[in-house]
Each structure stands twice: as structure tokens, then as C-alpha cells.
Scaffold this motif. Structure first.
Motif, mmCIF file in Angstrom:
data_model
loop_
_atom_site.group_PDB
_atom_site.id
_atom_site.type_symbol
_atom_site.label_atom_id
_atom_site.label_comp_id
_atom_site.label_asym_id
_atom_site.label_seq_id
_atom_site.Cartn_x
_atom_site.Cartn_y
_atom_site.Cartn_z
ATOM 1 N N PHE A 143 0.794 -1.223 0.000
ATOM 2 C CA PHE A 143 0.000 0.000 0.000
ATOM 3 C C PHE A 143 0.825 1.270 0.000
ATOM 4 O O PHE A 143 0.277 2.365 -0.056
ATOM 5 N N GLY A 144 2.139 1.204 0.076
ATOM 6 C CA GLY A 144 2.935 2.426 0.116
ATOM 7 C C GLY A 144 4.319 2.176 0.667
ATOM 8 O O GLY A 144 4.788 1.041 0.722
ATOM 9 N N ASP A 145 4.979 3.247 1.116
ATOM 10 C CA ASP A 145 6.359 3.157 1.581
ATOM 11 C C ASP A 145 6.499 2.820 3.062
ATOM 12 O O ASP A 145 7.597 2.554 3.532
ATOM 13 N N THR A 146 5.415 2.871 3.821
ATOM 14 C CA THR A 146 5.490 2.581 5.254
ATOM 15 C C THR A 146 5.721 1.090 5.456
ATOM 16 O O THR A 146 4.921 0.259 5.005
ATOM 17 N N LYS A 147 6.811 0.744 6.116
ATOM 18 C CA LYS A 147 7.102 -0.665 6.373
ATOM 19 C C LYS A 147 6.183 -1.188 7.479
ATOM 20 O O LYS A 147 5.830 -0.463 8.405
ATOM 21 N N VAL A 148 5.827 -2.467 7.369
ATOM 22 C CA VAL A 148 4.927 -3.086 8.345
ATOM 23 C C VAL A 148 5.701 -4.154 9.116
ATOM 24 O O VAL A 148 6.243 -5.095 8.528
ATOM 25 N N ILE A 149 5.756 -3.966 10.422
ATOM 26 C CA ILE A 149 6.510 -4.840 11.326
ATOM 27 C C ILE A 149 5.536 -5.687 12.138
ATOM 28 O O ILE A 149 4.655 -5.145 12.816
ATOM 29 N N ALA A 150 5.680 -7.003 12.075
ATOM 30 C CA ALA A 150 4.803 -7.916 12.805
ATOM 31 C C ALA A 150 5.162 -7.930 14.290
ATOM 32 O O ALA A 150 6.334 -8.064 14.647
ATOM 33 N N LEU A 151 4.158 -7.812 15.132
ATOM 34 C CA LEU A 151 4.358 -7.820 16.589
ATOM 35 C C LEU A 151 3.310 -8.723 17.222
ATOM 36 O O LEU A 151 2.144 -8.696 16.833
ATOM 37 N N GLY A 152 3.729 -9.487 18.215
ATOM 38 C CA GLY A 152 2.804 -10.322 18.959
ATOM 39 C C GLY A 152 3.063 -11.800 18.737
ATOM 40 O O GLY A 152 2.780 -12.325 17.664
ATOM 41 N N GLY A 153 3.626 -12.457 19.741
ATOM 42 C CA GLY A 153 3.838 -13.897 19.663
ATOM 43 C C GLY A 153 4.917 -14.331 18.694
ATOM 44 O O GLY A 153 4.943 -15.489 18.269
ATOM 45 N N VAL A 154 5.827 -13.419 18.343
ATOM 46 C CA VAL A 154 6.864 -13.739 17.351
ATOM 47 C C VAL A 154 7.983 -14.551 18.000
ATOM 48 O O VAL A 154 8.571 -14.143 18.999
ATOM 49 N N THR A 155 8.254 -15.705 17.413
ATOM 50 C CA THR A 155 9.381 -16.551 17.816
ATOM 51 C C THR A 155 10.189 -16.867 16.561
ATOM 52 O O THR A 155 9.713 -16.676 15.436
ATOM 53 N N ALA A 156 11.391 -17.364 16.755
ATOM 54 C CA ALA A 156 12.270 -17.641 15.611
ATOM 55 C C ALA A 156 11.630 -18.553 14.567
ATOM 56 O O ALA A 156 11.725 -18.272 13.362
ATOM 57 N N PRO A 157 10.953 -19.640 14.957
ATOM 58 C CA PRO A 157 10.369 -20.523 13.932
ATOM 59 C C PRO A 157 9.268 -19.876 13.098
ATOM 60 O O PRO A 157 8.948 -20.369 12.008
ATOM 61 N N LYS A 158 8.694 -18.778 13.560
ATOM 62 C CA LYS A 158 7.592 -18.136 12.831
ATOM 63 C C LYS A 158 8.060 -17.063 11.850
ATOM 64 O O LYS A 158 7.260 -16.525 11.077
ATOM 65 N N ILE A 159 9.336 -16.748 11.856
ATOM 66 C CA ILE A 159 9.832 -15.628 11.050
ATOM 67 C C ILE A 159 9.726 -15.893 9.550
ATOM 68 O O ILE A 159 9.316 -15.012 8.785
ATOM 69 N N THR A 160 10.032 -17.091 9.109
ATOM 70 C CA THR A 160 9.904 -17.414 7.688
ATOM 71 C C THR A 160 8.456 -17.261 7.232
ATOM 72 O O THR A 160 8.188 -16.712 6.153
ATOM 73 N N GLU A 161 7.530 -17.741 8.047
ATOM 74 C CA GLU A 161 6.098 -17.620 7.726
ATOM 75 C C GLU A 161 5.698 -16.150 7.585
ATOM 76 O O GLU A 161 4.959 -15.781 6.663
ATOM 77 N N LEU A 162 6.201 -15.296 8.476
ATOM 78 C CA LEU A 162 5.859 -13.875 8.429
ATOM 79 C C LEU A 162 6.448 -13.203 7.192
ATOM 80 O O LEU A 162 5.817 -12.343 6.578
ATOM 81 N N GLN A 163 7.641 -13.606 6.800
ATOM 82 C CA GLN A 163 8.217 -13.048 5.577
ATOM 83 C C GLN A 163 7.391 -13.458 4.361
ATOM 84 O O GLN A 163 7.143 -12.644 3.459
#
Length: 198
Positions: A143-163
């Protein structure tokens, strides 16, 4: 993927040393958020952080301390953003602005911000009964130039899924601070996962 660490909500003994240790391990961005903390304690903690790391810190409270410590990153809560408390900083390129939102529907309204936390993506680690909103197959719209950072319950194994869901980065709190004695170890695990997904 970008990795942001948010401070523990309350002050604790040895906090500055642990924050400096995280910076020593390569932490690039640290959000200082102390809901209910007083300004003198906030100021004292900033004074105990190595000066060479202060430009990596974003202030959530007491923005007036930014000039004293040479900080150019300011965060505005959702309520502050909606009250336009950030408006006087619009267009100041030397200031990095961030905010928080809890709905994908609000993302198109964040054009004045460099990045936003979108939460909770998963069940929160630091807050009980704070479930995530992500569903299987979720894709973050562009939607634009503002980067979106995932927050809440983030652990190392979930990072690939979030990307794969198109998030630009992750922010962590409970994964680091629920076990302060494991903070460095857990940070390095998260850091490795973020670097692997690049």
C-alpha cells in the motif's frame, strides 16, 4: 527481515547492561517503552546505555529527551497518532517516525510514518488472552512506503512464515524479556532466523 526489540514494560536491575549486551550482539533497533514509568527513571536508563548505541533507540515516551540524547527516532501510539500529536514532525527527514496499529484497514492512513507495528499477529507471549489475528494464507497487501513490522507472539520458527506473508520485519518483547537470563541467546536465535530469510 528487520528485527526490532521492544523493552520490558517495567524497569529492572541490570537492564542497561543487558540492553548494551544486545547492542553488542548486533541489535539494530531498540524501542524504549515504559508505560507508567516516570521521566527520571527513563532518563537514568538512557544515561546508562552506551552513547554509541543511542542513535538506534526509538522513544515511546518523553519525546522531549530526544535532543538531550541525540535520538532521532520517535514512536507514537495509535491514540497519539489519531490525535495528530505527531503532525508537527511531518516532513522532517532527520526524524524517523513509527506508530502502532491493530488493523490492516488502517495501513493506508500511515503515509507520514517510516514504519508501523501491526499487532497482535500471533497469540501474545507477554500478555494473556491477547490472541493473534492472522489466518492461514494471509497476505499483507502492498500500500505504500510505510514498512509493516509484525508484533505479537513472534518466535524464531515463525519468522519465515511472516516473511512469506510480506511483512518487512518483526518486533519482539516476550521472547526476549520473559526469561532475561536467556535474552542474549534468544536474540541471537531470532537474529539468525531473520538473516536466513533475507
Amino acid at each position: 527481515m528487520e528485527l526490532i526489540v521492544i523493552s520490558k514494560p517495567n524497569f529492572f536491575k541490570g537492564e542497561a547492561q543487558l540492553i548494551n549486551g544486545l547492542f553488542d550482539q548486533g541489535m539494530q533497533r531498540f524501542h524504549l517503552r515504559k508505560e507508567g514509568g516516570d521521566q527520571s527513571a527513563y532518563q537514568k536508563l538512557l544515561g546508562e546505555i552506551e552513547p554509541r548505541y543511542l542513535d538506534r533507540i526509538a522513544l515511546h515516551q518523553f519525546h522531549e529527551l530526544a535532543s538531550q540524547f541525540g535520538i532521532q527516532r520517535l514512536h507514537f501510539k495509535e491514540a497519539q497518532r489519531l490525535a495528530l500529536l505527531h503532525w508537527h514532525l511531518k516532513g522532517k527527514k532527520e526524524i524517523t517516525l513509527s506508530t502502532s496499529t491493530h488493523s490492516v484497514n488502517h495501513l493506508p492512513d500511515l503515509l507520514n510514518f517510516n514504519y508501523t507495528f501491526l499487532s497482535p499477529v500471533f497469540q501474545s507471549i507477554s500478555k494473556e488472552n491477547y490472541p493473534g489475528f492472522l489466518t492461514e494464507g494471509f497476505q499483507l497487501p502492498s500500500f505504500g512506503d510505510t514498512k509493516v513490522i509484525a508484533l505479537g507472539g513472534v518466535t524464531a520458527p515463525k519468522i519465515t512464515e511472516l516473511q512469506q506473508m510480506n511483512f518487512d520485519g518483526v518486533a519482539v518483547l516476550g521472547t526476549i524479556w520473559n526469561e532475561p537470563e536467556q535474552a542474549i541467546k534468544n536474540f541471537k536465535r531470532l537474529q539468525q532466523a531473520c538473516q536466513t530469510t533475507v
